[in-house]
Design a protein around this motif. Structure first.
Motif, PDB file in Angstrom:
ATOM      1  N   VAL A 171       1.045  -2.872 -13.693  1.00  0.00           N
ATOM      2  CA  VAL A 171       1.053  -1.946 -12.859  1.00  0.00           C
ATOM      3  C   VAL A 171       0.075  -0.333 -13.364  1.00  0.00           C
ATOM      4  CG1 VAL A 171       3.481  -2.469 -12.714  1.00  0.00           C
ATOM      5  CG2 VAL A 171       3.174  -0.670 -14.553  1.00  0.00           C
ATOM      6  N   LYS A 172      -0.318  -0.798 -14.468  1.00  0.00           N
ATOM      7  CA  LYS A 172      -1.225   0.348 -14.871  1.00  0.00           C
ATOM      8  C   LYS A 172      -2.314   0.844 -13.531  1.00  0.00           C
ATOM      9  CE  LYS A 172      -1.609  -0.764 -19.831  1.00  0.00           C
ATOM     10  NZ  LYS A 172      -2.481  -1.343 -21.038  1.00  0.00           N
ATOM     11  N   GLY A 173      -2.292   2.257 -13.745  1.00  0.00           N
ATOM     12  CA  GLY A 173      -3.297   2.975 -12.655  1.00  0.00           C
ATOM     13  C   GLY A 173      -2.382   3.154 -11.403  1.00  0.00           C
ATOM     14  N   ARG A 174      -1.238   2.187 -11.232  1.00  0.00           N
ATOM     15  CA  ARG A 174      -0.362   2.361  -9.985  1.00  0.00           C
ATOM     16  C   ARG A 174       0.883   3.064 -10.084  1.00  0.00           C
ATOM     17  NH1 ARG A 174       1.281  -1.990  -7.635  1.00  0.00           N
ATOM     18  NH2 ARG A 174       1.423  -3.413  -9.223  1.00  0.00           N
ATOM     19  N   PHE A 175       1.508   2.908 -11.159  1.00  0.00           N
ATOM     20  CA  PHE A 175       2.840   3.392 -11.499  1.00  0.00           C
ATOM     21  C   PHE A 175       2.730   4.591 -12.792  1.00  0.00           C
ATOM     22  CE2 PHE A 175       5.535  -0.619 -10.434  1.00  0.00           C
ATOM     23  CZ  PHE A 175       4.539  -0.542  -9.118  1.00  0.00           C
ATOM     24  N   THR A 176       3.538   5.532 -12.414  1.00  0.00           N
ATOM     25  CA  THR A 176       3.489   6.691 -13.375  1.00  0.00           C
ATOM     26  C   THR A 176       5.135   7.056 -13.792  1.00  0.00           C
ATOM     27  OG1 THR A 176       1.652   7.609 -12.662  1.00  0.00           O
ATOM     28  CG2 THR A 176       3.012   8.990 -14.070  1.00  0.00           C
ATOM     29  N   ILE A 177       5.216   6.905 -15.118  1.00  0.00           N
ATOM     30  CA  ILE A 177       6.371   7.285 -15.442  1.00  0.00           C
ATOM     31  C   ILE A 177       6.503   8.875 -16.029  1.00  0.00           C
ATOM     32  CG2 ILE A 177       6.191   6.298 -17.857  1.00  0.00           C
ATOM     33  CD1 ILE A 177       9.422   5.390 -17.786  1.00  0.00           C
ATOM     34  N   SER A 178       7.642   9.536 -15.751  1.00  0.00           N
ATOM     35  CA  SER A 178       7.619  10.878 -15.838  1.00  0.00           C
ATOM     36  C   SER A 178       9.216  11.098 -16.276  1.00  0.00           C
ATOM     37  CB  SER A 178       7.219  11.853 -15.078  1.00  0.00           C
ATOM     38  OG  SER A 178       7.557  11.586 -13.939  1.00  0.00           O
ATOM     39  N   THR A 182      11.483  -3.612  -2.059  1.00  0.00           N
ATOM     40  CA  THR A 182      10.991  -4.620  -1.458  1.00  0.00           C
ATOM     41  C   THR A 182       9.775  -4.109  -0.747  1.00  0.00           C
ATOM     42  OG1 THR A 182      13.204  -5.661  -0.775  1.00  0.00           O
ATOM     43  CG2 THR A 182      11.243  -6.505   0.382  1.00  0.00           C
ATOM     44  N   VAL A 183       8.540  -5.108  -1.029  1.00  0.00           N
ATOM     45  CA  VAL A 183       7.295  -4.673  -0.493  1.00  0.00           C
ATOM     46  C   VAL A 183       6.856  -5.611   0.464  1.00  0.00           C
ATOM     47  CG1 VAL A 183       5.014  -4.012  -0.862  1.00  0.00           C
ATOM     48  CG2 VAL A 183       6.616  -3.499  -2.701  1.00  0.00           C
ATOM     49  N   SER A 184       6.567  -5.450   1.534  1.00  0.00           N
ATOM     50  CA  SER A 184       6.099  -6.590   2.516  1.00  0.00           C
ATOM     51  C   SER A 184       4.595  -6.486   2.941  1.00  0.00           C
ATOM     52  CB  SER A 184       6.851  -6.558   3.923  1.00  0.00           C
ATOM     53  OG  SER A 184       6.650  -5.041   4.417  1.00  0.00           O
ATOM     54  N   SER A 231       0.471   2.279  -4.302  1.00  0.00           N
ATOM     55  CA  SER A 231      -0.029   1.032  -3.784  1.00  0.00           C
ATOM     56  C   SER A 231       0.870  -0.190  -4.278  1.00  0.00           C
ATOM     57  CB  SER A 231      -1.538   0.986  -4.813  1.00  0.00           C
ATOM     58  OG  SER A 231      -2.283   2.160  -4.817  1.00  0.00           O
ATOM     59  N   LEU A 232       1.731  -0.072  -3.712  1.00  0.00           N
ATOM     60  CA  LEU A 232       2.802  -1.166  -3.882  1.00  0.00           C
ATOM     61  C   LEU A 232       2.158  -2.593  -3.194  1.00  0.00           C
ATOM     62  CD1 LEU A 232       6.076   0.828  -3.506  1.00  0.00           C
ATOM     63  CD2 LEU A 232       5.330  -0.566  -5.415  1.00  0.00           C
ATOM     64  N   GLY A 277       0.838  -1.217  -0.038  1.00  0.00           N
ATOM     65  CA  GLY A 277      -0.027   0.045   0.085  1.00  0.00           C
ATOM     66  C   GLY A 277       0.719   1.114  -0.024  1.00  0.00           C
ATOM     67  N   GLY A 278       2.216   1.131   0.304  1.00  0.00           N
ATOM     68  CA  GLY A 278       2.972   2.291   0.125  1.00  0.00           C
ATOM     69  C   GLY A 278       3.557   2.853  -1.273  1.00  0.00           C
ATOM     70  N   SER A 279       4.300   3.676  -1.065  1.00  0.00           N
ATOM     71  CA  SER A 279       4.734   4.433  -2.359  1.00  0.00           C
ATOM     72  C   SER A 279       6.234   4.629  -2.198  1.00  0.00           C
ATOM     73  CB  SER A 279       4.226   5.783  -2.472  1.00  0.00           C
ATOM     74  OG  SER A 279       2.819   5.653  -2.595  1.00  0.00           O
ATOM     75  N   LEU A 280       6.849   4.623  -3.426  1.00  0.00           N
ATOM     76  CA  LEU A 280       8.370   4.721  -3.449  1.00  0.00           C
ATOM     77  C   LEU A 280       8.395   5.593  -4.999  1.00  0.00           C
ATOM     78  CD1 LEU A 280      10.283   1.504  -2.722  1.00  0.00           C
ATOM     79  CD2 LEU A 280      10.277   3.799  -1.741  1.00  0.00           C
ATOM     80  N   ARG A 281       9.513   6.563  -5.112  1.00  0.00           N
ATOM     81  CA  ARG A 281       9.478   6.940  -6.238  1.00  0.00           C
ATOM     82  C   ARG A 281      11.103   6.687  -6.616  1.00  0.00           C
ATOM     83  NH1 ARG A 281      10.088  13.338  -8.076  1.00  0.00           N
ATOM     84  NH2 ARG A 281      11.990  13.209  -6.904  1.00  0.00           N
ATOM     85  N   LEU A 282      11.186   6.144  -7.691  1.00  0.00           N
ATOM     86  CA  LEU A 282      12.615   5.705  -8.504  1.00  0.00           C
ATOM     87  C   LEU A 282      13.052   6.754  -9.269  1.00  0.00           C
ATOM     88  CD1 LEU A 282      12.103   1.801  -9.326  1.00  0.00           C
ATOM     89  CD2 LEU A 282      12.449   2.919  -7.155  1.00  0.00           C
ATOM     90  N   SER A 283      14.334   6.978  -9.373  1.00  0.00           N
ATOM     91  CA  SER A 283      14.913   7.962 -10.273  1.00  0.00           C
ATOM     92  C   SER A 283      16.215   7.444 -11.112  1.00  0.00           C
ATOM     93  CB  SER A 283      15.397   9.336  -9.537  1.00  0.00           C
ATOM     94  OG  SER A 283      14.768   9.770  -8.774  1.00  0.00           O
TER      95      SER A 283
END
Length: 114
Positions: A62-69, A111-113, A83-84, A14-20
């Motif tokens: 991942v559609k609707g949960r992940f966004t690439i920009s 890692t998503v627990s 919404s991991l 349910g958490g979030s992360l942003r990768l760069s």
């Protein structure tokens, strides 16, 4: 082209992360940038991609949960993951297509627990 990926970590479901992913070349020279992931025992799979023109595509999972920009001024592409789920656990790799060649970053672990 060198790619530096960052932003991975451990989160609860349910958490979030942003990768760069920051590139050593101008992002305008890169035809497509993509995020892939590879979970233990699985093949590497495409997660999301963004073209130089800004078109995006996503894996169905991942559609609707992940966004690439992309941030053109900083030659950086982001992957916002909301919404991991435990199934998102993997090493995430950024990939750049320049001309006919592909380049890979070093990977960042998510890692998503439950």
């Amino acid at each position: 082209v060198q790619l530096q990926a960052s932003g991975g970590g451990r989160v609860q479901a349910g958490g979030s992360l942003r990768l760069s992913c920051t590139t050593s070349r101008s992002i305008f020279e890169i035809r497509v940038m993509r995020w892939y992931r590879q979970a233990p025992g699985n093949q590497r799979e495409l997660v999301a991609g963004i073209t130089a023109g800004g078109s995006t595509n996503y894996a169905d999972s991942v559609k609707g949960r992940f966004t690439i920009s992309r941030d053109d001024a900083n030659n950086t592409v982001y992957l916002r993951m909301n919404s991991l789920e435990p199934g998102d656990t993997a090493v995430y790799y950024c990939n750049a297509v320049v001309g006919a060649r592909q380049y890979w970053g070093q990977g960042t672990e998510v890692t998503v627990s439950s």
